[in-house]
Motif scaffolding. Structure first.
Motif, PDB file in Angstrom:
ATOM      1  N   PRO A  45      17.954   1.391   6.742  1.00 33.70           N
ATOM      2  CA  PRO A  45      16.991   1.397   7.636  1.00 33.70           C
ATOM      3  C   PRO A  45      16.470   2.365   8.159  1.00 33.70           C
ATOM      4  N   ALA A  46      17.871   3.564   8.487  1.00 37.78           N
ATOM      5  CA  ALA A  46      17.785   4.914   8.198  1.00 37.78           C
ATOM      6  C   ALA A  46      17.041   5.541   7.563  1.00 37.78           C
ATOM      7  N   LEU A  47      17.478   5.483   6.441  1.00 37.65           N
ATOM      8  CA  LEU A  47      16.555   6.304   5.165  1.00 37.65           C
ATOM      9  C   LEU A  47      15.012   5.485   5.194  1.00 37.65           C
ATOM     10  N   LEU A  48      14.635   4.036   5.193  1.00 35.53           N
ATOM     11  CA  LEU A  48      13.518   3.600   5.127  1.00 35.53           C
ATOM     12  C   LEU A  48      12.465   3.986   6.858  1.00 35.53           C
ATOM     13  N   PHE A  49      13.039   4.646   7.449  1.00 38.72           N
ATOM     14  CA  PHE A  49      12.688   4.478   8.760  1.00 38.72           C
ATOM     15  C   PHE A  49      12.074   6.350   8.814  1.00 38.72           C
ATOM     16  N   THR A  50      12.984   6.914   8.542  1.00 39.38           N
ATOM     17  CA  THR A  50      12.766   8.338   7.840  1.00 39.38           C
ATOM     18  C   THR A  50      11.298   8.608   6.660  1.00 39.38           C
ATOM     19  N   VAL A  51      11.824   7.749   5.702  1.00 39.07           N
ATOM     20  CA  VAL A  51      10.369   7.894   5.218  1.00 39.07           C
ATOM     21  C   VAL A  51       8.782   7.532   5.225  1.00 39.07           C
ATOM     22  N   ILE A  52       9.394   6.642   6.298  1.00 39.05           N
ATOM     23  CA  ILE A  52       7.601   5.661   5.880  1.00 39.05           C
ATOM     24  C   ILE A  52       7.599   6.737   7.339  1.00 39.05           C
ATOM     25  N   ALA A  53       8.261   6.955   8.136  1.00 35.23           N
ATOM     26  CA  ALA A  53       7.712   7.998   9.471  1.00 35.23           C
ATOM     27  C   ALA A  53       7.656   9.250   9.112  1.00 35.23           C
ATOM     28  N   ASP A  54       7.470  10.010   8.462  1.00 39.19           N
ATOM     29  CA  ASP A  54       7.125  11.044   7.299  1.00 39.19           C
ATOM     30  C   ASP A  54       5.667  10.822   6.185  1.00 39.19           C
ATOM     31  N   ALA A  55       5.209   9.663   5.935  1.00 37.96           N
ATOM     32  CA  ALA A  55       4.451   9.080   5.114  1.00 37.96           C
ATOM     33  C   ALA A  55       2.691   8.889   5.478  1.00 37.96           C
ATOM     34  N   ASP A  56       2.243   9.107   5.038  1.00 40.80           N
ATOM     35  CA  ASP A  56       0.287   8.291   5.212  1.00 40.80           C
ATOM     36  C   ASP A  56       0.605   7.544   5.050  1.00 40.80           C
ATOM     37  N   LEU A  57       0.527   6.163   6.527  1.00 39.89           N
ATOM     38  CA  LEU A  57       0.566   4.709   6.017  1.00 39.89           C
ATOM     39  C   LEU A  57      -0.924   4.361   5.039  1.00 39.89           C
ATOM     40  N   ALA A  58      -1.767   4.899   5.517  1.00 41.62           N
ATOM     41  CA  ALA A  58      -3.093   4.842   3.844  1.00 41.62           C
ATOM     42  C   ALA A  58      -2.981   4.777   2.628  1.00 41.62           C
ATOM     43  N   GLU A  59      -2.050   5.630   2.515  1.00 40.30           N
ATOM     44  CA  GLU A  59      -1.932   6.158   1.321  1.00 40.30           C
ATOM     45  C   GLU A  59      -0.967   4.573   0.368  1.00 40.30           C
ATOM     46  N   LEU A  60       0.214   4.688   0.970  1.00 38.17           N
ATOM     47  CA  LEU A  60       1.066   3.105   0.914  1.00 38.17           C
ATOM     48  C   LEU A  60       0.173   1.943   0.575  1.00 38.17           C
ATOM     49  N   PHE A  61      -0.413   1.648   1.168  1.00 39.92           N
ATOM     50  CA  PHE A  61      -0.963   0.220   0.550  1.00 39.92           C
ATOM     51  C   PHE A  61      -2.501   0.491   0.095  1.00 39.92           C
ATOM     52  N   HIS A  62      -2.493   0.362  -1.577  1.00 39.53           N
ATOM     53  CA  HIS A  62      -3.409   0.796  -2.255  1.00 39.53           C
ATOM     54  C   HIS A  62      -3.456   0.095  -3.234  1.00 39.53           C
ATOM     55  N   ALA A  63      -4.106  -0.083  -4.800  1.00 41.66           N
ATOM     56  CA  ALA A  63      -4.007  -0.801  -5.393  1.00 41.66           C
ATOM     57  C   ALA A  63      -3.059  -0.925  -6.003  1.00 41.66           C
ATOM     58  N   PRO A  64      -1.923  -0.119  -6.673  1.00 44.18           N
ATOM     59  CA  PRO A  64      -0.877  -0.612  -7.038  1.00 44.18           C
ATOM     60  C   PRO A  64       0.521  -1.477  -6.116  1.00 44.18           C
ATOM     61  N   LEU A  65      -0.058  -1.651  -5.176  1.00 43.44           N
ATOM     62  CA  LEU A  65       0.372  -3.217  -4.307  1.00 43.44           C
ATOM     63  C   LEU A  65       0.102  -4.172  -4.425  1.00 43.44           C
ATOM     64  N   LEU A  66      -1.156  -4.446  -5.244  1.00 44.93           N
ATOM     65  CA  LEU A  66      -2.165  -5.447  -5.738  1.00 44.93           C
ATOM     66  C   LEU A  66      -1.578  -5.879  -7.123  1.00 44.93           C
ATOM     67  N   VAL A  67      -0.916  -4.847  -7.909  1.00 44.77           N
ATOM     68  CA  VAL A  67      -0.728  -5.103  -8.492  1.00 44.77           C
ATOM     69  C   VAL A  67       0.858  -6.155  -8.760  1.00 44.77           C
TER      70      VAL A  67
END
Length: 306
Positions: A45-67
């Motif tokens: 949970p700590a790892l995912l928190f720090t990774v996602i907090a520093d990420a651009d959410l719009a870049e996470l949900f794109h075509a590769p997720l649909l794949v």
């Protein structure tokens, strides 16, 4: 290519250290469970928190997720077709088999692979969220209905808020979306804890390999073989075809899609099977077989597409 091989070598060495530790009983008989629980409830949970907090959410949900979603649903559907034609399992066992064929180990193996092979820890985050927020509740709903003859919506709906991985991910998403800047006194301890997640997960996985005997007599070998082939071989091929020709992704995104689809069956599937006492051996053996085969699949994908 050198970076990819180095990444796999790093993972292999840590897994081997876990295997040796388990064989020599370093840490005692409860070491594997302790590492898994600390990694699950604290470090991941700590790892995912720090990774996602520093990420651009719009870049996470794109075509590769649909794949990933399409490939997972397709392989699960293929398992159900084989089941209907030849396997003749019970409904709950068929559910476990279908989930085993499409539910990837995005946490324990996916995070290290994303870090060391794809050099992008955020690559696996959308898959983790898809599985925990969508696929897991649907799986629990089906098994609950198939075993009890009724649906306990409270049990199913409570799973996301009781899962520390989801809570850490959602908290990180809130920080990212709001643009908050956390003070070092908060962020630094979380980064230290998160840094322990991957080594603990890999060592615990290595410990789990010691003493395992898959495909023993009296087990559903045909179902295990079907789920394993679909998960280890068919799903990566489907992901490649979808990424390359349906969504027309670039080379880096195609590689990421195939690598994520080539991850082994998640240990969560066994937890779900054990919770309802249905298809436990099928889930356990599929997890082990795909985990053993997965490195060769991932390395082949990296060599061909990297």
């Amino acid at each position: 290519m050198g970076g990819i091989l180095t990444g796999f070598a790093i993972i292999a060495v840590v897994v081997a250290a876990g295997y040796v530790s388990g064989r020599l009983r370093i840490g005692g008989p409860g070491a594997q469970e302790a590492l898994n629980r600390i990694a699950f409830f604290v470090a991941s949970p700590a790892l995912l928190f720090t990774v996602i907090a520093d990420a651009d959410l719009a870049e996470l949900f794109h075509a590769p997720l649909l794949v990933q979603a399409c490939a997972a649903l397709a392989t699960a559907g293929l398992f159900l077709l084989v089941h209907a034609a030849r396997l003749r399992l019970t409904a709950s066992e068929a559910t476990v088999g279908a989930v085993s064929a499409g539910y990837v180990n995005a946490n324990n193996i996916g995070l290290p692979v994303a870090v060391y092979v794809l050099a992008d820890p955020t690559a696996v985050v959308p898959v983790i969220l898809l599985q925990l927020l969508v696929l897991a509740p649907v799986t629990l709903l089906l098994l609950d209905a198939q075993t009890a003859g009724r649906v306990s919506w409270g049990f199913v709906l409570a799973q996301p808020v009781r899962n520390p991985i989801i809570l850490g991910s959602v908290a990180g998403a809130v920080v990212s979306a709001t643009g908050w800047s956390l003070p070092d006194v908060v962020l630094a301890p979380l980064e230290i804890l998160g840094g322990a997640a991957i080594p603990m997960m890999l060592m615990a996985f290595g410990m789990s390999l010691h003493g395992s005997r898959p495909l023993a007599r009296g087990t559903s070998r045909a179902a295990t073989a079907t789920a394993s082939v679909l998960k280890a071989l068919v799903m990566p091929v489907l992901a490649y075809l979808l990424a390359r020709y349906a969504f027309r992704l670039d080379d880096a995104a195609v590689l990421a899609s195939v690598v994520l689809a080539g991850l082994p069956t998640a240990q969560n599937v066994y937890n779900y099977a054990a919770r309802f006492r249905r298809g436990e051996v099928l889930a356990r053996d599929t997890i082990l077989v795909t985990t053993v085969v997965s490195p060769a699949v991932l390395l082949t994908a990296a060599l061909l597409l990297g």
